[in-house]
Design a protein around this motif. Structure first.
Motif, PDB file in Angstrom:
ATOM      1  N   VAL B  52       1.226  -1.361   0.395  1.00 45.29           N
ATOM      2  CA  VAL B  52      -0.334   0.135   0.392  1.00 45.29           C
ATOM      3  C   VAL B  52       0.725   1.260   0.133  1.00 45.29           C
ATOM      4  N   LYS B  53       0.554   1.823  -0.856  1.00 42.26           N
ATOM      5  CA  LYS B  53       1.438   3.501  -1.016  1.00 42.26           C
ATOM      6  C   LYS B  53       2.772   3.030  -1.524  1.00 42.26           C
ATOM      7  N   SER B  67      -1.765   4.624  -8.165  1.00 47.47           N
ATOM      8  CA  SER B  67      -2.350   4.888  -6.159  1.00 47.47           C
ATOM      9  C   SER B  67      -2.662   4.088  -6.078  1.00 47.47           C
ATOM     10  N   ARG B  68      -2.310   3.419  -4.904  1.00 42.78           N
ATOM     11  CA  ARG B  68      -2.405   2.182  -4.217  1.00 42.78           C
ATOM     12  C   ARG B  68      -2.018   3.038  -3.085  1.00 42.78           C
ATOM     13  N   GLU B  69      -3.906   2.977  -2.459  1.00 41.91           N
ATOM     14  CA  GLU B  69      -4.418   3.002  -1.299  1.00 41.91           C
ATOM     15  C   GLU B  69      -5.045   2.821  -0.465  1.00 41.91           C
ATOM     16  N   LYS B  70      -5.449   1.013  -1.045  1.00 39.82           N
ATOM     17  CA  LYS B  70      -5.271   0.559  -0.659  1.00 39.82           C
ATOM     18  C   LYS B  70      -4.396  -0.700  -1.187  1.00 39.82           C
TER      19      LYS B  70
END
Lengths: 109, 115
Positions: B52-53, B67-70
């Motif tokens: 994540v992130k 984007s990788r928020e989750k």
């Protein structure tokens, strides 16, 4: 840098003939090699990986570190083998994956 | 059965538009990838993420961001779409982490046309 080369874009054989799809790679470390296949109107999926040393749907592939090759072979091609085949390389214990340009195999009746 | 779902199967956008391609996996995989698939060029890695992130550039990151928020969701963003970004985009995920485990499961693909 990792690089995967599949020299043949198209390969056509008759049913029952042997088939070999070529794959060469360049990588300075210990590679992990894979073959993926995409049948018509289906998702890309794993066919086999060198670490398993398995035969899937009659296909085998041997990693030759001296020649930096991982050719895919099948002694007797079937019409249902017609598909797009991609060779892929992942660096050891890493998380990336690079693919070759692919070879479209057509098996004629 | 591992599922990688790409939200849009077909998109048509105009030059200069911002484009979001969404990908969700349901197997708690650590790694997620975005490729573009073009005839004669195969699959080219745009970006991948191992947590994540976290994100890593692939071979052709120019013109794209991610984007990788989750953990389960990995989005590909085209800030200003151009005609040379017309392509099939494939999302994939893998558990990764140790030798032999980096087997990718792919989504069905998103075919983007930029006019």
């Amino acid at each position: 840098a990792q690089r995967v080369t599949q020299p043949e874009k198209l390969l056509s054989v008759f049913k029952g003939a042997p088939v070999e799809l070529k794959c060469n790679y360049s990588y300075s470390g210990s590679p992990e090699l894979f073959w993926y296949v995409q049948y018509s109107r289906q998702r890309l999926q794993l066919l086999l990986r060198h670490i398993s040393r398995e035969s899937i749907k009659g296909f085998t592939a041997d990693l030759n570190k001296g020649e930096t090759s991982f050719h895919l072979k099948k002694p007797f091609a079937q019409e249902e083998d017609s598909a797009m085949y991609y060779c892929a390389l992942s660096s050891y214990n890493n998380n990336d994956m690079r693919f070759g340009a692919g070879t479209r195999l057509t098996v004629k009746p | 059965d591992v599922k990688v779902t790409q939200s849009s199967r077909y998109l048509v956008k105009r030059t200069g538009e911002k484009v979001f391609l969404e990908c969700v996996q349901d197997m708690d995989h650590e790694n997620m990838f975005w490729y573009r698939q073009d005839p004669g060029l195969g699959l080219r890695l745009i970006y991948f993420s191992y947590d994540v992130k976290m994100k890593e550039k692939g071979d052709i990151p120019e013109g794209y961001s991610v984007s990788r928020e989750k953990k389960e969701r990995f989005s590909l963003i085209l800030e200003s779409a151009s005609t040379n970004q017309t392509s099939m985009y494939l999302c994939a995920s893998s558990s990764g982490g140790h030798s032999g485990a980096n087997v990718l499961t792919f989504g069905a693909g998103s075919r983007l046309t930029v006019l």
